[in-house]
Design a protein around this motif. Structure first.
Motif, PDB file in Angstrom:
ATOM      1  N   GLU A   1       0.844  -1.192   0.000  1.00  0.00           N
ATOM      2  CA  GLU A   1       0.000   0.000   0.000  1.00  0.00           C
ATOM      3  C   GLU A   1       0.885   1.249   0.000  1.00  0.00           C
ATOM      4  OE1 GLU A   1      -4.097  -1.233   2.275  1.00  0.00           O
ATOM      5  OE2 GLU A   1      -2.364  -0.770   3.550  1.00  0.00           O
ATOM      6  N   ILE A   2       0.252   2.391  -0.273  1.00  0.00           N
ATOM      7  CA  ILE A   2       0.957   3.666  -0.226  1.00  0.00           C
ATOM      8  C   ILE A   2       0.162   4.666   0.603  1.00  0.00           C
ATOM      9  CG2 ILE A   2       2.188   3.445  -2.420  1.00  0.00           C
ATOM     10  CD1 ILE A   2      -0.013   5.171  -3.718  1.00  0.00           C
ATOM     11  N   TYR A   3       0.892   5.578   1.238  1.00  0.00           N
ATOM     12  CA  TYR A   3       0.273   6.767   1.818  1.00  0.00           C
ATOM     13  C   TYR A   3       0.287   7.822   0.718  1.00  0.00           C
ATOM     14  CZ  TYR A   3       1.383   4.540   6.309  1.00  0.00           C
ATOM     15  OH  TYR A   3       1.482   3.667   7.359  1.00  0.00           O
ATOM     16  N   TRP A   4      -0.783   8.596   0.623  1.00  0.00           N
ATOM     17  CA  TRP A   4      -0.798   9.592  -0.444  1.00  0.00           C
ATOM     18  C   TRP A   4      -1.676  10.786  -0.092  1.00  0.00           C
ATOM     19  CZ3 TRP A   4      -5.264  10.763  -3.428  1.00  0.00           C
ATOM     20  CH2 TRP A   4      -6.373   9.940  -3.192  1.00  0.00           C
ATOM     21  N   ALA A   5      -1.386  11.895  -0.759  1.00  0.00           N
ATOM     22  CA  ALA A   5      -2.189  13.111  -0.632  1.00  0.00           C
ATOM     23  C   ALA A   5      -2.003  13.927  -1.910  1.00  0.00           C
ATOM     24  CB  ALA A   5      -1.778  13.925   0.586  1.00  0.00           C
ATOM     25  N   ARG A   6      -3.021  14.702  -2.240  1.00  0.00           N
ATOM     26  CA  ARG A   6      -2.961  15.537  -3.453  1.00  0.00           C
ATOM     27  C   ARG A   6      -3.027  17.006  -3.061  1.00  0.00           C
ATOM     28  NH1 ARG A   6      -6.194  17.446  -7.750  1.00  0.00           N
ATOM     29  NH2 ARG A   6      -8.147  16.846  -6.722  1.00  0.00           N
ATOM     30  N   TYR A   7      -2.281  17.833  -3.805  1.00  0.00           N
ATOM     31  CA  TYR A   7      -2.156  19.259  -3.504  1.00  0.00           C
ATOM     32  C   TYR A   7      -2.451  20.079  -4.757  1.00  0.00           C
ATOM     33  CZ  TYR A   7       0.281  17.430   0.557  1.00  0.00           C
ATOM     34  OH  TYR A   7       0.592  16.721   1.700  1.00  0.00           O
ATOM     35  N   VAL A   8      -3.106  21.207  -4.567  1.00  0.00           N
ATOM     36  CA  VAL A   8      -3.335  22.150  -5.661  1.00  0.00           C
ATOM     37  C   VAL A   8      -2.865  23.518  -5.183  1.00  0.00           C
ATOM     38  CG1 VAL A   8      -5.030  23.303  -7.119  1.00  0.00           C
ATOM     39  CG2 VAL A   8      -5.280  20.855  -6.614  1.00  0.00           C
ATOM     40  N   ASP A   9      -1.923  24.088  -5.925  1.00  0.00           N
ATOM     41  CA  ASP A   9      -1.352  25.398  -5.576  1.00  0.00           C
ATOM     42  C   ASP A   9      -0.858  25.433  -4.134  1.00  0.00           C
ATOM     43  OD1 ASP A   9      -2.018  26.154  -8.141  1.00  0.00           O
ATOM     44  OD2 ASP A   9      -3.878  27.141  -7.557  1.00  0.00           O
ATOM     45  N   GLY A  10      -0.223  24.356  -3.723  1.00  0.00           N
ATOM     46  CA  GLY A  10       0.378  24.309  -2.403  1.00  0.00           C
ATOM     47  C   GLY A  10      -0.537  23.936  -1.261  1.00  0.00           C
ATOM     48  N   GLN A  11      -1.829  23.740  -1.546  1.00  0.00           N
ATOM     49  CA  GLN A  11      -2.791  23.399  -0.498  1.00  0.00           C
ATOM     50  C   GLN A  11      -3.246  21.950  -0.648  1.00  0.00           C
ATOM     51  OE1 GLN A  11      -3.617  25.595   2.023  1.00  0.00           O
ATOM     52  NE2 GLN A  11      -2.038  26.872   1.060  1.00  0.00           N
ATOM     53  N   ARG A  12      -3.267  21.223   0.453  1.00  0.00           N
ATOM     54  CA  ARG A  12      -3.725  19.826   0.404  1.00  0.00           C
ATOM     55  C   ARG A  12      -5.237  19.795   0.184  1.00  0.00           C
ATOM     56  NH1 ARG A  12      -4.139  16.777   5.329  1.00  0.00           N
ATOM     57  NH2 ARG A  12      -2.418  18.056   6.087  1.00  0.00           N
ATOM     58  N   VAL A  13      -5.666  19.076  -0.862  1.00  0.00           N
ATOM     59  CA  VAL A  13      -7.084  18.990  -1.197  1.00  0.00           C
ATOM     60  C   VAL A  13      -7.634  17.574  -1.025  1.00  0.00           C
ATOM     61  CG1 VAL A  13      -7.002  20.935  -2.804  1.00  0.00           C
ATOM     62  CG2 VAL A  13      -6.577  18.623  -3.657  1.00  0.00           C
ATOM     63  N   ARG A  14      -6.747  16.616  -0.773  1.00  0.00           N
ATOM     64  CA  ARG A  14      -7.177  15.230  -0.579  1.00  0.00           C
ATOM     65  C   ARG A  14      -6.112  14.495   0.227  1.00  0.00           C
ATOM     66  NH1 ARG A  14     -10.019  11.206  -3.694  1.00  0.00           N
ATOM     67  NH2 ARG A  14     -10.154   9.400  -2.280  1.00  0.00           N
ATOM     68  N   GLY A  15      -6.567  13.710   1.186  1.00  0.00           N
ATOM     69  CA  GLY A  15      -5.651  12.905   1.970  1.00  0.00           C
ATOM     70  C   GLY A  15      -5.277  13.579   3.277  1.00  0.00           C
TER      71      GLY A  15
END
Length: 229
Positions: free
Chosen positions: A129-143
Motif C-alpha cells: 500500500e501507499i500513503y498519499w495526498a494531493r495538492y493544488v497550488d500548495g494546499q492539500r485537497v485530498r488525503g
C-alpha cells in the motif's frame, strides 16, 4: 542573535529516512525558512539509534545551542508505527525538557514542493500500500490516505497531476512527471507551521497519523482449561 530571529529544530521519521535539521525564521512572515543544517540518514531499521546523535550533529553544525531554540517541529506521518513513534517521542521529549512548544506537521506536506499546479505525494506504507495526498497550488485537497497503488492510479486517472513526488518506485506508477523530492525536508516541515511558530501560537497535541492499526497486536485471551480429575 537578534530578537527577531527564531531557531527551530525539525524532526521526521515517517519514512525509511531519519530527517533532522535546524532552520532559522526571521521577522518577515513571507520569508521562507533558512536551513542552517540538515541530515537525511536512510536506515529504516535504526531510527532510534541514529536520531539522538544526528540531532547533536545538526545543532553543532548550525552553531545553535539547545537553549537558543524557540520551537520543535515534528513530522506526524502518516508512517509505519515503529519508526514514526521514535521521532514523535523524541521530539516531544526534547521540547518538554527545554520548555519549548512542539508543533506537529503532516509529513506528506513537507514533501510537497511549493508553487502552483497539481502535485501528488506518495510514500511507501508497506503491506503493498501507499500513503498519499494531493495538492493544488500548495494546499492539500485530498488525503492523507492509505490505499493500494493500483487503486490510487485508477482513481486519479482522469485528474490533472503536474508532478508526483515521494517514493520513486511508486511515483513512477502514475505516468506523470516525477520530481526529485523523496522524503520530508527541514524547510518543508518548518514552513508548514512557520506562522504558528512566529506568533508563538499554542500548538495542538501531537497526534500520530497511523491511518491503520499497528502491526503488533495483543494476544487473544485464552480460555481457561478445565482440568478433569
Amino acid at each position: 542573535m537578534g530578537e527577531s530571529l527564531m531557531f527551530v529544530l525539525a524532526i521526521d521519521t515517517a519514512t525509511d529516512a531519519v530527517v533532522t535539521g535546524v532552520a532559522r525564521l526571521d521577522g518577515d512572515p513571507t520569508a521562507a525558512p533558512a536551513v542552517l543544517a540538515e541530515r537525511v540518514v536512510r536506515d529504516g531499521r535504526r531510527h532510534a539509534e541514529v536520531l539522538t546523535s544526528v540531532i547533536r550533529e545538526v545543532l553543532d553544525e548550525a552553531e545553535v545551542a539547545r537553549t537558543d531554540l524557540d520551537a520543535v517541529v515534528v513530522g506526524c506521518g502518516p508512517g509505519p508505527f515503529t519508526g514514526l513513534r521514535v521521532g514523535m517521542a523524541t521530539g516531544a521529549g526534547f521540547a518538554d525538557a527545554l520548555g519549548l512548544p512542539a508543533y506537529g506537521v503532516c509529513s506528506l506536506d513537507a514533501i510537497a514542493p511549493d508553487g502552483s499546479g497539481s502535485v501528488l505525494v506518495v510514500t511507501d506504507a508497506r503491506r503493498r500500500e501507499i500513503y498519499w495526498a494531493r495538492y493544488v497550488d500548495g494546499q492539500r485537497v485530498r488525503g492523507p490516505e492509505v490505499t493500494a497503488p493500483a487503486d490510487v492510479v485508477a482513481e486519479l486517472d482522469d485528474i490533472v497531476i503536474d508532478l508526483v513526488v515521494g517514493s520513486p518506485a511508486h511515483a513512477e506508477l502514475f505516468g506523470r512527471p516525477v520530481g526529485p523530492a523523496t522524503v520530508p525536508s527541514v524547510a518543508g516541515l518548518v514552513a508548514a507551521v512557520a506562522g504558528d511558530v512566529r506568533s508563538v501560537a499554542a500548538p495542538e497535541p501531537l497526534v500520530p497519523l497511523y491511518l491503520r492499526r499497528p502491526d503488533a497486536k495483543e494476544p487473544k485471551k485464552r480460555r481457561p482449561v478445565e482440568v478433569r480429575r
